[in-house]
Design an enzyme around this catalytic site. Structure first.
Site: not given
Ligand code: UGA
Length: 472
Positions: A11, A155-156, A279
């Site tokens: 992040v 979102r990754e 997450c």
């Protein structure tokens, strides 16, 4: 504006780099000096599409820099974004000790007033605690702090695009000055003043982006409520898949029709091995604990979590039923990352599957585009190959554990010829049962019934193979 990112995880790096691209002067710091040294050398320690080029360009333009000197990062900034990890404690609650450490460090190092923005995912009311800590530990007669909550929805795998083209920006604030400052920080994103590395100057028409001003408690809750809802949606789809298997329906048909209702929407209805990553699993747990502590009976969250854990049991059971004895079988694995387009394996369903197979005495060969280095540190006994076909060599079964789209277009005839037994257990419903059966595979997935495969079975003349088994 001069901005500091505290924490160079996924992040922090994406947010810092994108804000630098938006024209701010961003300094990123982390308490891991090796990570900072790596970043200073121009190496991005995570796999995130488009991040490395954007990071390099902004370092060159000096909008972005890295330092191990957190005090300096604090002193030079107008706004400080806290982007440290909040991993789960034993009891599922979020561990907020890193936030507390940063707060005390910021309080004691800041010489002038600062805006402190909570970007890490935290339970509601953390902002209030943060304010208290900053106040208690601040220097005598020193800086004043304003605090805001600005949850991320990255979102990754698509984080750069999510940041530059968001659906919403949530600003949890307590005063007008904070709102103004945060609006200023996000103005280039709202006005699309950046070079978009994803669409290379041809960005799609602007979405109806909403900037929402809320209280801090609401902003914090929005994040947990969103991730927990997504988790529940996946678990719901997974239960429908189980029901499909029992009543002879097809999950893809069911969820496609459900998703056409705009009140439901088509996304996050893909059944299979369930949700992983750093997450959804931890956020749903933290949300459960928050509800418990607040005296709210939110047991549907517990059920969604339980359903998710059961996916691994069901998957391993499918493998057992097909192989009968797992011990000493050669098992090929395609996909290790918790989802496609990332090298992240934290709480990946693949880890649980590998653990079970190894415990039962299987010999595992694995391939993943990005996640093999990380997985080999956890499972050195697995053999890893730089090429997907190698995991199929002499295998008694081939498992699909990550939804990498590339797996769809593998040369399945070649794979069929290489396997000891042409058996596929698809944990992501990635492949078409009919096509795989046509190729001569015995094919199992989630929520697509035996009957339909049997009726779809087309014998050998289609593929040129002799069919090893038509049932699934
Ligand atoms: C999630 C949220 O989607 C982001 O909005 C949020 O910002 C982020 O967490 C975060 O809190 O930082 P992410 O963890 O990158 O993003 O992954 P997702 O795309 O949500 O996927 C999570 C898991 O669910 C993956 O294992 C994926 O394979 C699985 N999944 C997803 C399904 O099993 N079925 C689906 O239909 C969709």
């Amino acid at each position: 504006m001069r901005i500091s990112m505290i924490g160079c995880g996924h992040v922090g790096l994406v947010t810092g780099t994108c804000l630098a691209e938006a024209g701010h002067r961003v300094v990123c710091t982390d308490n891991d000096p090796e990570r900072i040294a790596t970043l200073k050398a121009g190496v991005v320690p995570i796999y995130e599409p488009h991040l490395d080029a954007m990071l390099a360009a902004n370092c060159r333009s000096q909008n972005l820099s890295f330092t191990s000197n957190a005090a300096e990062a604090v002193r030079t900034a107008d706004a400080i974004f806290i982007c440290v990890g909040t991993p789960p404690l034993e009891n599922g609650e979020a561990d907020l000790s890193a936030i507390d450490d940063v707060a005390r460090m910021v309080a004691s190092e800041a010489l002038a007033s600062k805006l402190v923005v909570e970007k890490s995912t935290v339970p509601a009311q953390t902002g209030q605690q943060l304010k208290r800590v900053l106040e208690v530990y601040r220097r005598e007669g020193g800086a004043k702090f304003r605090v805001a909550s600005n949850p991320e929805f990255l979102r990754e795998g698509t984080a750069v695009e999510d940041f530059l083209h968001p659906d919403r920006i949530v600003l949890g604030v307590e005063d007008e000055a904070t709102e103004r400052q945060l609006r200023e920080i996000y103005r280039p994103i709202l006005e699309r003043r950046f070079r978009c590395p994803v669409h290379l100057g041809a960005c799609p028409p602007a979405k109806s982006l909403e900037l929402l001003i809320t209280t801090m408690n609401s902003a914090e809750l929005i994040k947990h409520a969103s991730n927990s809802f997504l988790a529940m949606k996946i678990s719901y789809a997974n239960m429908i898949a189980d029901l499909c298997e029992k009543v002879g329906a097809d999950i893809k048909e069911v969820t496609r029709a459900m998703g056409l209702d705009p009140r439901i929407g088509p996304r996050f209805l893909d059944a299979g091995l369930g949700f992983g990553g750093f997450c959804l699993p931890k956020d749903i747990q933290a949300f459960i604990r928050l509800a418990e502590r607040s005296g709210v009976d939110f047991s549907m969250l517990k059920e969604a979590e339980r359903v998710n854990k059961r996916r691994i049991d069901l998957f391993v059971e499918k493998i057992r039923q097909a192989l009968w004895v797992v011990k000493d079988k050669q098992i090929g694995v395609l996909g290790l990352a918790f989802k496609a387009n990332t090298d992240d394996i934290r709480f990946a369903p693949s880890l649980d599957v590998l653990r079970r197979l190894i415990a039962e005495g299987a010999h595992v060969r694995a391939y993943d585009q990005e996640a093999m280095d990380k997985t080999s540190a956890v499972f050195p006994q697995v053999r890893y190959f730089r090429e997907p076909y190698e995991v199929a060599r002499n295998a008694d079964a081939l498992l699909i554990l990550t939804e990498w789209p590339e797996f769809r277009s593998l040369d399945w005839e070649r794979i069929h010829g290489m396997m000891g037994r042409p058996l596929i257990v698809d944990g992501r419903n990635l492949l078409e049962p009919k096509v795989m059966v046509e190729h001569g595979f015995e094919y199992y997935s989630f929520g697509r019934p035996e009957e339909s495969l049997a009726t779809q079975f087309v014998p050998a003349q289609v593929s040129g193979f002799s069919s090893a088994g038509a049932s699934a």
